[in-house]
Write a protein that holds these residues in place. Structure first.
Motif, PDB file in Angstrom:
ATOM      1  N   TYR A  25     -26.613 -13.845  10.933  1.00  0.00           N
ATOM      2  CA  TYR A  25     -28.087 -13.497  10.467  1.00  0.00           C
ATOM      3  C   TYR A  25     -28.886 -12.411  11.006  1.00  0.00           C
ATOM      4  O   TYR A  25     -29.849 -11.942  10.709  1.00  0.00           O
ATOM      5  CB  TYR A  25     -28.984 -14.638  10.073  1.00  0.00           C
ATOM      6  N   LYS A  29     -32.436  -7.859  10.442  1.00  0.00           N
ATOM      7  CA  LYS A  29     -33.605  -7.207  10.977  1.00  0.00           C
ATOM      8  C   LYS A  29     -33.130  -5.811  10.736  1.00  0.00           C
ATOM      9  O   LYS A  29     -34.083  -4.785  11.182  1.00  0.00           O
ATOM     10  CB  LYS A  29     -33.907  -7.524  12.448  1.00  0.00           C
ATOM     11  N   SER A  85     -34.769 -18.731  12.547  1.00  0.00           N
ATOM     12  CA  SER A  85     -35.578 -17.686  11.519  1.00  0.00           C
ATOM     13  C   SER A  85     -37.036 -17.567  11.557  1.00  0.00           C
ATOM     14  O   SER A  85     -37.700 -16.667  11.083  1.00  0.00           O
ATOM     15  CB  SER A  85     -35.159 -18.665  10.240  1.00  0.00           C
ATOM     16  N   TYR A  88     -37.045 -15.332  15.463  1.00  0.00           N
ATOM     17  CA  TYR A  88     -36.376 -13.784  15.656  1.00  0.00           C
ATOM     18  C   TYR A  88     -36.920 -13.067  14.287  1.00  0.00           C
ATOM     19  O   TYR A  88     -37.311 -11.973  14.120  1.00  0.00           O
ATOM     20  CB  TYR A  88     -35.043 -14.161  15.549  1.00  0.00           C
ATOM     21  N   LEU A  89     -36.666 -13.943  12.980  1.00  0.00           N
ATOM     22  CA  LEU A  89     -36.818 -13.347  11.758  1.00  0.00           C
ATOM     23  C   LEU A  89     -38.307 -13.421  11.301  1.00  0.00           C
ATOM     24  O   LEU A  89     -38.770 -12.891  10.503  1.00  0.00           O
ATOM     25  CB  LEU A  89     -36.003 -13.775  10.648  1.00  0.00           C
ATOM     26  N   GLU A  91     -39.984 -15.907   9.930  1.00  0.00           N
ATOM     27  CA  GLU A  91     -39.994 -16.625   8.434  1.00  0.00           C
ATOM     28  C   GLU A  91     -40.522 -18.052   8.980  1.00  0.00           C
ATOM     29  O   GLU A  91     -39.877 -18.800   9.774  1.00  0.00           O
ATOM     30  CB  GLU A  91     -38.675 -16.800   7.820  1.00  0.00           C
TER      31      GLU A  91
END
Length: 116
Positions: A25, A29, A85, A88-89, A91
């Motif tokens: 995943y 980014k 998630s 890092y992301l 979300e």
């Protein structure tokens, strides 16, 4: 058996899951990066995941059954992914994500508990 016999495989699985989560995943980014390049990068990251995961399962099988190792690994994957998630992301997890995670945690409990 010493506690480390039970804990070390779990710690190795945590570390391996961090690598695999980035392999699977981390590229999200970098959507402008060519797909072939992110596939190669993911393979490179996954190599290190396997260097941790294989010994974890080999050592862990001395104290856990294969189904127990798998369900422990799945729970670790969800915990690592939840942190990934979010941190890092960026979300946010929804309430139903947490319910699903709790059900997996229940599966771990039922799997590793000695019901004899």
């Amino acid at each position: 058996m010493p506690v480390s016999t039970y804990i070390l495989p779990v710690l190795l699985l945590v570390a391996s899951n961090v690598f695999m989560t980035f392999a699977w995943y981390g590229h999200l980014k970098f959507k402008a990066t060519p797909l072939a390049l992110v596939i190669l990068a993911s393979w490179g990251i996954a190599f290190f995941e396997y260097c941790l995961q294989v010994p974890a399962n080999r050592m862990g099988h001395a104290v856990y059954t294969a189904p127990q190792l798998k369900i422990i690994q799945e729970a670790i994957t969800l915990l690592v992914f939840a942190a990934f998630s979010t941190l890092y992301l960026g979300e946010h997890l929804r309430w139903n994500d947490w319910v699903a995670f709790a059900l997996v945690a229940a599966a771990v409990f039922f799997s590793v508990h000695d019901w004899r």
